[in-house]
Write an enzyme that holds these catalytic residues in place. Structure first.
Site: not given
Ligand code: NAD
Length: 296
Positions: A94, A169, A244
């Site tokens: 990611t 995402k 994050k």
């Protein structure tokens, strides 16, 4: 058809994913900078190379599963020139959209096909090969990668051109971060109003308040037995990882000019949780901060 695959990054996600590729019959050569990670992987039967470049030499497919964009760009910068014609590069980390696009450009400059393919499903999905892959790249890249990804996941979606997987995402996880805080606020308000957890769950889970944060990951113990709230908020999906992803979403919102006021607030609330040493607690544990009036 079995392929020779180089797998770089054998952390909590990468190791079980690499093992699932082996279980599917592929020949995997792996590498990680951490000696502990490579020792653990070797003990599970994975072939370990002496460097990332050595792992990639002769591989038909290179997969990276690394912490952040700078790691991916640096590893691809080393590996792309060392790879043969026709090697397919797939990044499952990611990372920020800009780094994903930079990685695609590195592969493209060498005439190689590449895919950004971040995942959702966490460590359980990685172990059980039930991950969802969100893919960005050409139709050709997606078609070549799909059968490989199928050994590690259940749902594989082509979201668009290079970077679109990372975009999907962070947009999804921004919904998740915001919706979890919304569900937690509703339970805290219900407590003050004398409404039981179960009563709120029974109504909201079948009414317009229904969402994944409520029905799969309920932040109070009881209504959803598998949720981390039933085991003292052991993750699950750690608050530090949610921070994050919300930070990546805020970076992307800034650089694209999108207005995301609730995404920004959610990022600030998880940053406060992380700053108090609770980054390892499941992200649904934010309810305890809200209940205690420490929401910031
Ligand atoms: P991790 O920190 O457990 O593993 C990362 C591994 O990369 C480490 O073993 C580290 O030593 C290695 N590494 C770092 N730089 C390297 C380099 N230059 N060369 C080789 N190895 C290097 O992280 P993780 O939990 O496995 O997550 C990996 C990625 O997947 C992250 O981008 C994360 O955001 C994402 N992700 C994680 C989860 C989860 O639940 N853990 C879920 C979805 C997505």
């Amino acid at each position: 058809m079995p392929h020779s695959i180089a797998f770089i990054g054998l952390g909590n996600m990468g190791l079980p994913m690499a093992l699932n590729l082996v279980a599917a019959g592929h020949t995997v050569t792996a590498f990680d900078l951490s000696p502990d990670a490579t020792a653990g992987a070797a003990a599970r039967g994975l072939a370990i190379a002496s460097s990332a470049v050595a792992a990639a030499r002769g591989a038909q497919i290179v997969i990276t599963m690394l912490p952040a964009g700078r790691h991916v760009v640096s590893v691809w910068t080393d590996l792309v020139p060392a790879s043969g014609e026709g090697t397919l590069f797939i990044d499952c980390s990611t990372i920020d959209v800009d780094s994903a696009r930079a990685a695609h450009a590195i592969a493209q400059a060498q005439g190689l096909v590449s895919l950004d393919a971040p995942v959702s499903g966490g460590t359980v999905g990685a172990s059980e090969a039930t991950l969802t892959f969100m893919c960005g790249g050409t139709t050709e890249g997606f078609a070549a990668a799909e059968p490989i990804l199928a050994a590690m996941g259940r749902r594989i979606v082509h979201c668009g051109a290079g970077g679109a997987g990372q975009a999907a995402k962070i947009c999804n996880n921004m919904i998740l971060g915001i919706s979890m805080i919304g569900v937690c606020e509703a339970f805290v308000l219900a407590e003050r109003l004398g409404l039981s957890h179960q009563a709120l769950f029974d109504v909201a889970s079948t009414a317009s308040g229904q969402c994944w944060s409520l029905t799969s990951y309920c932040p109070v113990p009881g209504p959803v037995p598998a949720a981390p709230s039933n085991r003292d908020y052991r993750p699950g999906f750690a608050a530090g990882l949610m921070l994050k992803d919300l930070t990546l979403a805020q970076d992307a919102a800034r650089s694209s000019g999108a207005q995301t006021p609730l995404g920004k607030h959610a990022q600030a609330l998880y940053a406060a949780m992380d700053a108090e040493g609770q980054g390892g607690v499941d992200f649904s544990g934010i309810i305890e901060r809200l209940r205690a009036g420490r929401a910031g």
